[in-house]
Design an enzyme around this catalytic site. Structure first.
Site, PDB file in Angstrom:
ATOM      1  N   ASN A   8       0.869  -1.096  -0.024  1.00 35.13           N
ATOM      2  CA  ASN A   8       0.125   0.141   0.102  1.00 35.13           C
ATOM      3  C   ASN A   8       0.835   1.312  -0.102  1.00 35.13           C
ATOM      4  O   ASN A   8       1.450   1.438   1.073  1.00 35.13           O
ATOM      5  CB  ASN A   8      -0.884  -0.066   1.343  1.00 35.13           C
ATOM      6  CG  ASN A   8      -1.745   1.160   1.308  1.00 35.13           C
ATOM      7  OD1 ASN A   8      -1.648   2.094   0.685  1.00 35.13           O
ATOM      8  ND2 ASN A   8      -2.395   1.115   2.613  1.00 35.13           N
ATOM      9  N   ARG A  91      -2.719  -1.962  -3.296  1.00 32.19           N
ATOM     10  CA  ARG A  91      -3.725  -1.095  -3.125  1.00 32.19           C
ATOM     11  C   ARG A  91      -3.496   0.164  -4.183  1.00 32.19           C
ATOM     12  O   ARG A  91      -2.581   0.780  -4.180  1.00 32.19           O
ATOM     13  CB  ARG A  91      -3.812  -0.387  -1.737  1.00 32.19           C
ATOM     14  CG  ARG A  91      -4.914   0.666  -1.518  1.00 32.19           C
ATOM     15  CD  ARG A  91      -4.709   1.074  -0.141  1.00 32.19           C
ATOM     16  NE  ARG A  91      -5.898   2.166   0.087  1.00 32.19           N
ATOM     17  CZ  ARG A  91      -5.970   2.751   1.208  1.00 32.19           C
ATOM     18  NH1 ARG A  91      -5.308   2.520   2.111  1.00 32.19           N
ATOM     19  NH2 ARG A  91      -7.036   3.699   1.241  1.00 32.19           N
ATOM     20  N   HIS A 179     -11.362   4.844  -0.088  1.00 28.45           N
ATOM     21  CA  HIS A 179     -11.613   3.824   1.185  1.00 28.45           C
ATOM     22  C   HIS A 179     -12.333   2.758   1.021  1.00 28.45           C
ATOM     23  O   HIS A 179     -12.893   2.110   1.933  1.00 28.45           O
ATOM     24  CB  HIS A 179     -12.221   4.640   2.506  1.00 28.45           C
ATOM     25  CG  HIS A 179     -11.101   5.818   3.036  1.00 28.45           C
ATOM     26  ND1 HIS A 179     -11.717   6.868   3.561  1.00 28.45           N
ATOM     27  CD2 HIS A 179      -9.710   5.631   3.081  1.00 28.45           C
ATOM     28  CE1 HIS A 179     -10.530   7.501   4.167  1.00 28.45           C
ATOM     29  NE2 HIS A 179      -9.399   6.968   3.797  1.00 28.45           N
ATOM     30  N   ARG A 239      -6.334  17.193   5.477  1.00 23.24           N
ATOM     31  CA  ARG A 239      -7.210  17.652   4.314  1.00 23.24           C
ATOM     32  C   ARG A 239      -8.164  18.419   4.751  1.00 23.24           C
ATOM     33  O   ARG A 239      -9.052  18.124   5.869  1.00 23.24           O
ATOM     34  CB  ARG A 239      -7.682  16.376   3.492  1.00 23.24           C
ATOM     35  CG  ARG A 239      -6.434  15.955   2.693  1.00 23.24           C
ATOM     36  CD  ARG A 239      -6.709  14.538   2.032  1.00 23.24           C
ATOM     37  NE  ARG A 239      -6.031  13.501   2.656  1.00 23.24           N
ATOM     38  CZ  ARG A 239      -6.389  12.175   2.554  1.00 23.24           C
ATOM     39  NH1 ARG A 239      -7.410  11.856   1.801  1.00 23.24           N
ATOM     40  NH2 ARG A 239      -5.556  11.122   3.084  1.00 23.24           N
ATOM     41  N   GLU A 377      -7.490  -3.476   5.612  1.00 23.62           N
ATOM     42  CA  GLU A 377      -7.346  -3.333   4.086  1.00 23.62           C
ATOM     43  C   GLU A 377      -6.535  -4.296   3.559  1.00 23.62           C
ATOM     44  O   GLU A 377      -6.731  -4.814   2.347  1.00 23.62           O
ATOM     45  CB  GLU A 377      -7.026  -1.722   3.832  1.00 23.62           C
ATOM     46  CG  GLU A 377      -8.128  -0.908   4.091  1.00 23.62           C
ATOM     47  CD  GLU A 377      -7.527   0.433   4.339  1.00 23.62           C
ATOM     48  OE1 GLU A 377      -6.637   0.558   5.387  1.00 23.62           O
ATOM     49  OE2 GLU A 377      -8.122   1.440   3.739  1.00 23.62           O
TER      50      GLU A 377
END
Ligand code: ADP
Length: 398
Positions: A8, A91, A179, A239, A377
């Protein structure tokens, strides 16, 4: 015994996992991360599934993702010399409008994915750099891409568009949602452990450094707070979250900021960091307890509540609210703030269960089940690799 490595790659980090294949579900062997790639003070950490520390420290300069991957491979090779890597799962942040499933990667598909880089300039090139580095290091392994956008690709049209002239939609200016690997994990987990809730109306709040929420019916996404980019929706560590587009015009026309300055501002200097003036890290903000840090947390939970209300309206009520991600899994304060006064929606939090980070943190009388489910994940990527290898071993290896 065959294994899959999961990668990832972020802009300055590389998270990885090693999984053993062969049983009904991939088994985690170890996980870890290289942080601050290309910056002073590159930091590495890795531990086995049993908690044994394999690495923790600053191994020296790593100028790029290829050198970070080399470090990972040396660590894995030294620790697990018997291990055969048959697949590497990646990913990938953006799959564009059409990809809704994991894919085996070829040189051709990498070129196609590279064309999506303008949609995710801060992530896609790094993801693909990780793929290229892995292909060079594991020429015989199947490379598999798992997309953050794929889970949302069948959401309704109203959640896919902006009210711009149609030509922009046709050019790919759409609400993609991100996500997706985390939401897929939660959806699969609910299917296994709480099938009735899985079949119903669920809102998942993935609250980490990046944060978003997903509305699901029957385990499928019908809406996400993130849109065209990973900037929209909730405020995050650094962010901004939802922003009036007029602010961008003001920043350009009146403040004279360039595109790259605005990008830096919105991706790296806003959110919890910008509001608190102190940190992007929720633990630091909770401890500091100043006016600014309290306001930053307050805005964070206010936006989550607002989105929860909006999603509940679209879903016609909810059956479960799931918290996940570093903040969702650990911050009793944030969960408490989000859920307090939500009795009108059927949410009643159990304060003791919330304080203990229990799996179910709502009371027995709460109409909505409120749950804490740690996301995984990496496991979603490993499962995709195992499925792909099992389904098409010959073609995938060709
Ligand atoms: P990423 O999006 O980088 O994967 P994580 O999911 O690891 O991020 O989440 C990181 C966030 O989780 C940070 O803001 C961190 O402060 C927060 N966090 C982790 N543990 C706790 C805790 N015990 N209490 C409050 N916040 C926490």
């Amino acid at each position: 015994m065959t294994h899959v490595v999961t990668l990832n790659a972020g802009s300055s980090s590389l998270k990885f996992g090693l999984f053993e294949l062969g049983g009904s579900d991939p088994v985690t062997v170890c996980t870890g991360a290289v942080d601050r790639i290309g910056e002073p003070g590159t930091f590495v950490k890795a531990r086995t599934v049993d908690g044994e520390v394999l690495a923790n420290g600053t191994p020296g300069a790593m100028p790029d993702h290829a050198s970070a991957l080399d470090w990972v491979l040396v660590l894995l090779g030294r620790t697990y010399p018997e291990c055969e890597i048959t697949a590497v799962g990646h990913r990938i942040v953006h799959g564009g409008p059409d990809i809704d499933t994991p894919l085996p990667l070829t040189a051709m598909s990498i070129t196609a994915l590279d064309k999506l880089s303008p949609f995710a300039p801060l992530h896609q090139p790094h993801n693909l750099a990780g793929v290229r580095a892995a292909m060079a290091r594991f020429p015989n392994a199947v490379q598999i891409a798992c997309f953050d956008t794929a889970f949302h690709r069948h959401h309704p049209w109203e959640n896919d568009v902006f009210a711009l002239p149609r030509e922009y939609y046709d050019k790919g200016v759409r609400r993609y949602g991100f996500h997706g690997l985390s939401y897929e994990y939660i959806s699969d987990h609910l299917a296994e452990t709480a099938p009735l809730l899985h079949a119903g109306r669920v809102v998942v709040a993935h609250l980490g450094n990046g944060a978003s929420m997903c509305a699901m019916i029957g385990g499928r996404s019908v809406g996400s707070t993130m849109g065209f980019s990973a900037l929209d929706g909730l405020p995050m560590g650094t962010r901004c979250g939802q922003l009036d587009p007029g602010v961008l015009l003001y920043l350009m026309e009146q403040e004279g900021l360039s595109a790259s300055e605005i990008s830096d501002l919105l991706f790296k200097r806003s959110g919890l960091l910008g509001l608190s003036g102190l940190s992007n890290d929720m633990r630091t903000l909770e401890r500091a307890d100043t006016r600014e840090t309290r306001q930053a947390i307050s805005y964070f939970t206010f936006r989550i509540r607002r989105e929860l209300g909006a999603m509940s309206a679209i879903l016609g009520g909810i059956d479960a609210l799931v918290f996940t991600g570093g903040i969702g899994e650990n911050s009793r304060l944030v969960r408490d703030r989000v859920c307090s006064g939500m009795g009108w929606l059927g949410i009643e939090l159990d304060p003791d269960a919330n304080a203990d980070n229990d799996r179910i943190i709502s009371t027995n009388l709460s109409r909505v089940s409120v749950m804490v489910i740690p996301t995984n994940e990496e496991l979603v990527i490993a499962r995709a690799a195992a499925d792909l290898l099992a389904a098409q071993p010959n073609e995938a290896r060709a």
